[in-house]
Design a protein around this motif. Sequence first.
Motif, mmCIF file in Angstrom:
data_model
loop_
_atom_site.group_PDB
_atom_site.id
_atom_site.type_symbol
_atom_site.label_atom_id
_atom_site.label_comp_id
_atom_site.label_asym_id
_atom_site.label_seq_id
_atom_site.Cartn_x
_atom_site.Cartn_y
_atom_site.Cartn_z
ATOM 1 N N CYS A 205 0.482 6.269 -13.124
ATOM 2 C CA CYS A 205 1.840 6.375 -13.651
ATOM 3 C C CYS A 205 2.808 6.506 -12.485
ATOM 4 C CB CYS A 205 1.976 7.554 -14.611
ATOM 5 S SG CYS A 205 1.678 9.160 -13.852
ATOM 6 N N SER A 206 4.076 6.375 -12.762
ATOM 7 C CA SER A 206 5.087 6.332 -11.692
ATOM 8 C C SER A 206 5.136 7.624 -10.875
ATOM 9 C CB SER A 206 6.464 6.041 -12.290
ATOM 10 O OG SER A 206 6.835 7.061 -13.212
ATOM 11 N N MET A 207 4.800 8.771 -11.474
ATOM 12 C CA MET A 207 4.878 10.045 -10.759
ATOM 13 C C MET A 207 4.012 10.044 -9.499
ATOM 14 S SD MET A 207 6.377 12.981 -10.776
ATOM 15 C CE MET A 207 7.113 12.834 -12.407
ATOM 16 N N PHE A 208 2.913 9.269 -9.499
ATOM 17 C CA PHE A 208 1.995 9.248 -8.354
ATOM 18 C C PHE A 208 2.103 7.949 -7.555
ATOM 19 C CE2 PHE A 208 0.185 11.986 -11.626
ATOM 20 C CZ PHE A 208 0.033 13.170 -10.916
ATOM 21 N N LEU A 209 3.157 7.178 -7.820
ATOM 22 C CA LEU A 209 3.365 5.935 -7.083
ATOM 23 C C LEU A 209 4.453 6.133 -6.036
ATOM 24 C CD1 LEU A 209 2.701 2.893 -6.833
ATOM 25 C CD2 LEU A 209 4.551 2.458 -8.456
ATOM 26 N N PRO A 210 4.151 5.942 -4.757
ATOM 27 C CA PRO A 210 5.171 6.123 -3.731
ATOM 28 C C PRO A 210 6.299 5.095 -3.866
ATOM 29 C CG PRO A 210 2.955 6.058 -2.772
ATOM 30 C CD PRO A 210 2.837 5.591 -4.194
ATOM 31 N N ARG A 211 7.464 5.475 -3.421
ATOM 32 C CA ARG A 211 8.564 4.527 -3.283
ATOM 33 C C ARG A 211 8.462 3.918 -1.880
ATOM 34 N NH1 ARG A 211 11.923 6.471 -7.746
ATOM 35 N NH2 ARG A 211 11.764 8.744 -7.945
ATOM 36 N N ASN A 212 9.476 3.180 -1.456
ATOM 37 C CA ASN A 212 9.455 2.579 -0.117
ATOM 38 C C ASN A 212 10.016 3.581 0.893
ATOM 39 O OD1 ASN A 212 8.385 0.091 -0.939
ATOM 40 N ND2 ASN A 212 10.411 -0.680 -1.495
ATOM 41 N N TYR A 213 9.136 4.461 1.376
ATOM 42 C CA TYR A 213 9.554 5.522 2.296
ATOM 43 C C TYR A 213 9.531 5.015 3.738
ATOM 44 C CZ TYR A 213 8.500 8.380 -1.830
ATOM 45 O OH TYR A 213 8.449 8.896 -3.097
ATOM 46 N N LEU A 214 10.571 5.376 4.490
ATOM 47 C CA LEU A 214 10.707 4.928 5.877
ATOM 48 C C LEU A 214 10.130 5.918 6.879
ATOM 49 C CD1 LEU A 214 14.377 3.561 5.700
ATOM 50 C CD2 LEU A 214 12.242 2.274 5.495
ATOM 51 N N ALA A 215 9.650 7.060 6.423
ATOM 52 C CA ALA A 215 9.061 8.055 7.333
ATOM 53 C C ALA A 215 7.852 7.440 8.048
ATOM 54 C CB ALA A 215 8.648 9.295 6.554
ATOM 55 N N PRO A 216 7.577 7.866 9.304
ATOM 56 C CA PRO A 216 6.513 7.248 10.113
ATOM 57 C C PRO A 216 5.127 7.283 9.477
ATOM 58 C CG PRO A 216 7.923 8.617 11.488
ATOM 59 C CD PRO A 216 8.347 8.862 10.064
ATOM 60 N N SER A 217 4.835 8.273 8.655
ATOM 61 C CA SER A 217 3.490 8.353 8.075
ATOM 62 C C SER A 217 3.240 7.268 7.033
ATOM 63 C CB SER A 217 3.278 9.732 7.432
ATOM 64 O OG SER A 217 4.245 9.975 6.437
ATOM 65 N N TRP A 218 4.307 6.552 6.647
ATOM 66 C CA TRP A 218 4.164 5.516 5.627
ATOM 67 C C TRP A 218 4.223 4.103 6.184
ATOM 68 C CZ3 TRP A 218 3.052 7.046 0.712
ATOM 69 C CH2 TRP A 218 3.304 8.390 0.395
ATOM 70 N N GLY A 219 4.554 3.950 7.456
ATOM 71 C CA GLY A 219 4.647 2.597 7.997
ATOM 72 C C GLY A 219 5.270 2.589 9.382
ATOM 73 N N SER A 220 5.772 1.419 9.761
ATOM 74 C CA SER A 220 6.283 1.262 11.121
ATOM 75 C C SER A 220 7.349 0.175 11.164
ATOM 76 C CB SER A 220 5.140 0.897 12.066
ATOM 77 O OG SER A 220 5.625 0.641 13.375
ATOM 78 N N GLN A 221 8.336 0.396 12.020
ATOM 79 C CA GLN A 221 9.328 -0.639 12.290
ATOM 80 C C GLN A 221 8.773 -1.601 13.334
ATOM 81 O OE1 GLN A 221 13.024 0.741 14.002
ATOM 82 N NE2 GLN A 221 14.203 -0.904 13.090
#
Length: 482
Positions: free
Chosen positions: A312-328
């Motif tokens: 369900c949506s409560m446990f689905l991440p949004r598009n977070y820009l914090a470093p632990s979620w991805g990289s530029q």
Amino acid sequence: MARLTGTRPVATRRWGCAAAFLLLLFTVQAAQKADFSGDSTAATINHSLTLLQRLQELLQNGNGSDSVLRVRSAASDEPKVFHTHQLLLSLQSEVFESLLRNQSVVTLYEPPETAALFEKFIRYLYCGGVSILLHQAIPMHQLASKYRVWGLQRGVAEYMRTHLASESSQGHVVGWYQYAVRVGDAALQESCLQFLAWNLSAVLGSAEWGSVSVELLLLLLERSDLVLHSELELYTAVEGWLSRRQPEAPVAERVLRAIRYPMIAPSQLFRLQAQSAVLARHRGAVQDLLFQAFQFHAASPLHFAKYFDVNCSMFLPRNYLAPSWGSQWVITNPARDDRSTSFQTQLGPSSHDAGKRVTWNVLFSPRWLPVSLRPVYSDSVAGAIQPVRIEDGRPRLVITPAMSSPDFAGVSFQKTVLVGVRQQGRVLVKHAYSFHQSSDEAADFLLHADLQKRTSEYLIDNSLHLHIIIKPVYHSLIKVKK
């Protein structure tokens, strides 16, 4: 000038015929151009600019006017008077055609914001062009809609869709969205919603955030494609919105229940419970969600999924820009060579997985060729291959995990690639490409981008600005107990 009465003077009829002749001349010139297009001796004599100038003079000087528009507004005791020509107004607007059919003087009542632009509006009817600013878009669209000038209405709507990124002191996208809802412009609504979702962090810190309606806020909170630093950033912005707007308790509780608390670390959740006045006021409405979030962080995701529905949506991440979620990733001269990079992300949002990392390898190719376009040997000439043009290729981005692990059980990864562009002096998200674990790449990545041009709108100082986000998605391996 002849006085306007029910019977139009000879001079008036003559000017009306002259206007009709000028418009007819446009049609004849276009037809001649088509007729002689195959003749090398043909030439087009174009005095259209002079014609537009004459039409402007007609409006400005009132020469040969056969109708008068008196525009009244609550902002002024004196009406604005426009000496116009029925033919030109009727050609552009069926409303004016009806109003001027049996009368030569018409009084119109307009709100102050549209009355202020009425001269620009009338000038468009004469010349087919108008210049507007951000704050003039809504009243100009209102005039075009009221008088059924469909070309202008479409033009203003397109202006609004292409100027969402323009910078203004008070912001304008929220106001444009709310206006689009009122007039039923679904395309503009969706454009505004998408811009707000992909650039939410910029909106959260602006004066525009306070003008967001309850309906718009709830629509945004439902979305999983919101681009922002973290869920905590979103909560803080929502808390500020609730403090300023002070909605009824049911509305506030509905808003607070749309926050995805499992995406907030336990230490931050403890701090919110201790310090947030809004959360203290409505604790009873979200107590079950907070308790569930602490359980989510404390237990193994596989164990948690046995008892709770994690799909369900409560446990689905949004598009977070914090470093632990991805990289530029900034790729200089992206039209030149293939490039690669790697980065690490946290296995999942649960604190149980806080110490577990996944390494990702990324390959970018500016001129990858689909199989259908790759060189093949020809049967007619031994050793010859079909020629391939560089422009036949298209950009390609491949994202693959550099490792496999038993820890991946119960977790799939959605990959999102944000493409940043510079618009009106600001770096904003233009596109977001999402694809799941079953695919290593987005099929339509930058499909229509021309990276060969240094002036490409996808480039910032000849560099491609990407932000790659990995969204771990838990799924139930065992049926949830009821």
